[in-house]
Scaffold this active site. Structure first.
Site, PDB file in Angstrom:
ATOM      1  N   GLU A 263     -19.150 -11.423  20.645  1.00  0.00           N
ATOM      2  CA  GLU A 263     -19.350 -11.890  22.015  1.00  0.00           C
ATOM      3  C   GLU A 263     -18.964 -10.788  22.998  1.00  0.00           C
ATOM      4  OE1 GLU A 263     -18.534 -15.936  24.524  1.00  0.00           O
ATOM      5  OE2 GLU A 263     -16.815 -15.106  23.444  1.00  0.00           O
TER       6      GLU A 263
ATOM      7  N   SER B 261     -10.341 -15.706  19.564  1.00  0.00           N
ATOM      8  CA  SER B 261      -9.112 -15.101  19.040  1.00  0.00           C
ATOM      9  C   SER B 261      -7.871 -15.785  19.613  1.00  0.00           C
ATOM     10  CB  SER B 261      -9.091 -13.602  19.341  1.00  0.00           C
ATOM     11  OG  SER B 261      -9.183 -13.358  20.734  1.00  0.00           O
TER      12      SER B 261
ATOM     13  N   GLU C  67     -12.720 -25.149  23.294  1.00  0.00           N
ATOM     14  CA  GLU C  67     -14.059 -24.678  23.657  1.00  0.00           C
ATOM     15  C   GLU C  67     -13.969 -23.167  23.687  1.00  0.00           C
ATOM     16  OE1 GLU C  67     -16.832 -22.992  25.298  1.00  0.00           O
ATOM     17  OE2 GLU C  67     -16.336 -23.951  27.209  1.00  0.00           O
TER      18      GLU C  67
ATOM     19  N   GLY D 266     -11.612 -20.626  26.218  1.00  0.00           N
ATOM     20  CA  GLY D 266     -11.394 -19.186  26.225  1.00  0.00           C
ATOM     21  C   GLY D 266     -11.903 -18.559  24.948  1.00  0.00           C
ATOM     22  N   SER D 267     -11.362 -17.404  24.633  1.00  0.00           N
ATOM     23  CA  SER D 267     -11.860 -16.640  23.495  1.00  0.00           C
ATOM     24  C   SER D 267     -11.444 -17.273  22.175  1.00  0.00           C
ATOM     25  CB  SER D 267     -11.331 -15.210  23.550  1.00  0.00           C
ATOM     26  OG  SER D 267      -9.944 -15.175  23.286  1.00  0.00           O
TER      27      SER D 267
ATOM     28  N   CYS E 279     -20.047 -18.611  28.058  1.00  0.00           N
ATOM     29  CA  CYS E 279     -20.126 -18.698  26.600  1.00  0.00           C
ATOM     30  C   CYS E 279     -21.418 -19.358  26.121  1.00  0.00           C
ATOM     31  CB  CYS E 279     -18.918 -19.465  26.068  1.00  0.00           C
ATOM     32  SG  CYS E 279     -18.668 -21.051  26.870  1.00  0.00           S
TER      33      CYS E 279
ATOM     34  N   GLY F 298      -7.845 -18.831  20.905  1.00  0.00           N
ATOM     35  CA  GLY F 298      -7.901 -20.205  20.407  1.00  0.00           C
ATOM     36  C   GLY F 298      -7.319 -20.339  19.022  1.00  0.00           C
TER      37      GLY F 298
ATOM     38  N   LYS G  29      -2.338 -24.704  33.020  1.00  0.00           N
ATOM     39  CA  LYS G  29      -2.052 -23.272  33.045  1.00  0.00           C
ATOM     40  C   LYS G  29      -3.379 -22.563  33.334  1.00  0.00           C
ATOM     41  CE  LYS G  29      -1.259 -18.965  31.746  1.00  0.00           C
ATOM     42  NZ  LYS G  29      -2.328 -17.928  31.748  1.00  0.00           N
TER      43      LYS G  29
END
Length: 487
Positions: free
Chosen positions: A392, A240, A259, A237-238, A293, A242, A184
């Site tokens: 971040e 939140s 990650e 990704g972020s 990141c 995750g 995705k």
């Protein structure tokens, strides 16, 4: 000229999306790059079922055959290198050098690395154990073998900042280990991942082994996570997002590789080579326009060299050309979207309100033009309780916090929700290593932002779960099975 609508890739077939298409926008020009397919929940489930059906055969395919397919796919990615790089650049806004060297080239290199990885041993002998007679049976010498087995169906949810290297870093090791995948892509730049699927299909990957489903709506990703046919989710990704994925995975004990976000601390000690530190920290201003990141965005500098470092960082930012990523000499391209540009700008304004001093940047470059540009921005006079220091931002923004002694610098670095990659600059290598060992981060760069691409990669704390890269990625996409027998 109307772009050709992209189709989904499900069970080896290019499939019309049930929910139509959406526009993929070039962040530099705001023009339409292409039309990406909007999958329905049912189509995502169909992709996961196809991957489940293909798993039994693919997981038993000879490693040499899996390696050959991955190698051929890399050849095909290289064959279409310039076209692939042009698409990646148009989707992501990357500069030409980044699109070619760090996106497509790294993506192809990862397929080559895991073609070799498919041939790595999956069995490890364990020393025999002598057991005395007892309730468990007769006395004897028991041998044992630890065997890495594929997990099953892996959902790969990828980030927007690198539409080639990030998906390749998931798909290639997962396939090498004998897993099947549902990919995705990030909604902002999914078309490159479909080019990757085309290369895999041409390379001979069997139907159902690789499936790609995209969508701008959250439901597509949700279905890719909660499908009962999925055994593992690999997400970049972020933090939140995750966390929400992890909650869903926990309900059915799906395996996870996460990650997530980072707020990398760059600890600059008083004996550091400041030019080296500035060159490393300065990449935050330019590389992916700060959308990475691992960037050293949180600079902790010993007070005696604080002013000198600020001066050098300001000069560095002033040398960076911001603009059209296709133009020769451009160093800083756009960020991914108007919404993200607005978010970054709101953080800079928040920093002002919190008492930070905007040393350079803080204004939109060429506000009358097109494209989602953010000027490299340096915030000084920061304290560790400011949101711009703790959260971040994911853009070309560097914050600077002074400290007095080594102990305070270490404490400030560790006073963070994140722990992905930190950095230490010192002229005394022994001192730098001593500090590095005390940092609560999954990786530490000593006098460098460079990476060893065989070293494990992942985060402490809210920066993630698990490790990948090199052989560690093969371990991440496998389960350990022990086989025991009497001698």
């Amino acid at each position: 000229m109307t772009p050709t609508p992209q189709r989904l890739f499900i069970n080896g077939e290019w499939t019309e999306p049930a929910d139509g298409h959406y526009e993929v926008v070039d962040p530099a020009t705001e023009e339409t790059v292409g039309l990406a397919p909007e999958a329905s929940r049912a189509q995502v489930y169909e992709a996961a079922t196809a991957a489940r059906d293909a798993f039994a055969t693919w997981s038993r395919t000879r490693p040499e055959e899996r390696a050959a397919i991955l190698d051929r796919a890399a050849d095909l990615m290289q064959r279409d290198f310039l076209a692939n790089a042009a698409l990646a650049q148009a989707e992501s806004g990357a500069t030409t050098g980044t699109a070619r060297g760090m996106q497509v080239a790294v993506g192809a290199a990862r397929f080559r690395r895991y073609a070799k990885g498919a041939l790595e041993p999956v069995e490890e002998a364990i020393a025999p154990q002598i057991n005395e007679a007892g309730p468990m049976g007769r006395a004897g010498i028991f041998g044992a073998l630890a065997v890495r087995q594929p997990v099953g169906v892996v959902t790969c949810i990828t980030s927007y900042n690198n539409p080639w290297a990030n998906p390749a870093g998931k798909i290639a090791p997962a396939l090498a280990m004998g897993n099947t995948v549902v990919v995705k892509p990030a909604p902002q730049d999914p078309l490159s991942v479909y080019r990757m699927a085309e290369a895999l299909a041409e390379a001979g990957v069997p139907a159902g082994v690789v499936n790609v489903v995209s969508g701008s709506a959250p439901g597509v990703g949700e279905a890719a996570v909660d499908s009962p046919d999925v055994d593992m989710v690999s997400f970049t990704g972020s933090t939140s997002v995750g966390q929400r994925i992890a909650e869903v995975c926990g309900r059915s004990m799906k395996r996870q590789l996460m990650e997530l976000g980072g707020k990398g601390a760059a600890v600059v000690l008083d004996d550091a080579d400041l030019d080296s530190a500035v060159a490393g920290i300065g990449t935050t201003f330019s590389f992916y326009s700060g959308q990475i990141c691992t960037a050293p965005t949180r600079v902790l500098v010993q007070r005696t060299v604080h002013d000198a470092l600020i001066e050098k960082l300001t000069a560095y930012a002033g040398y960076l050309a911001v603009g059209d990523p296709t133009a020769k000499g451009t160093v800083v391209g756009p960020v991914i979207s108007a919404a993200h540009r607005d978010r970054i700008e709101s953080y800079v304004e928040l920093g002002r309100k919190e008492g930070a001093r905007v040393v350079t940047g803080g204004e939109r470059p060429d506000p009358t033009g097109r494209g989602f540009y953010v000027a490299p921005t340096l915030l000084a006079d920061c304290t560790n309780d400011m949101r711009v220091v703790r959260e971040e931002i994911f853009g070309p923004v560097v914050v600077v916090v002074p400290f007095d002694d080594e102990e305070e610098g270490i404490a400030l670095a560790n006073d963070s929700d994140y722990g992905l990659i930190d950095y230490v600059w010192s002229g005394d290598v022994a001192r730098a290593f001593r500090v590095a060992r005390r940092l609560r981060a999954g990786g530490v760069g000593v006098n460098t932002i460079g990476r060893n691409m065989e070293a494990p990669f992942g985060g402490f704390k809210r920066s993630g779960v698990g490790r990948d890269v090199g052989s560690y990625a093969l371990h991440a996409y496998s389960e350990l099975q022990s086989i025991v027998w009497p001698g």
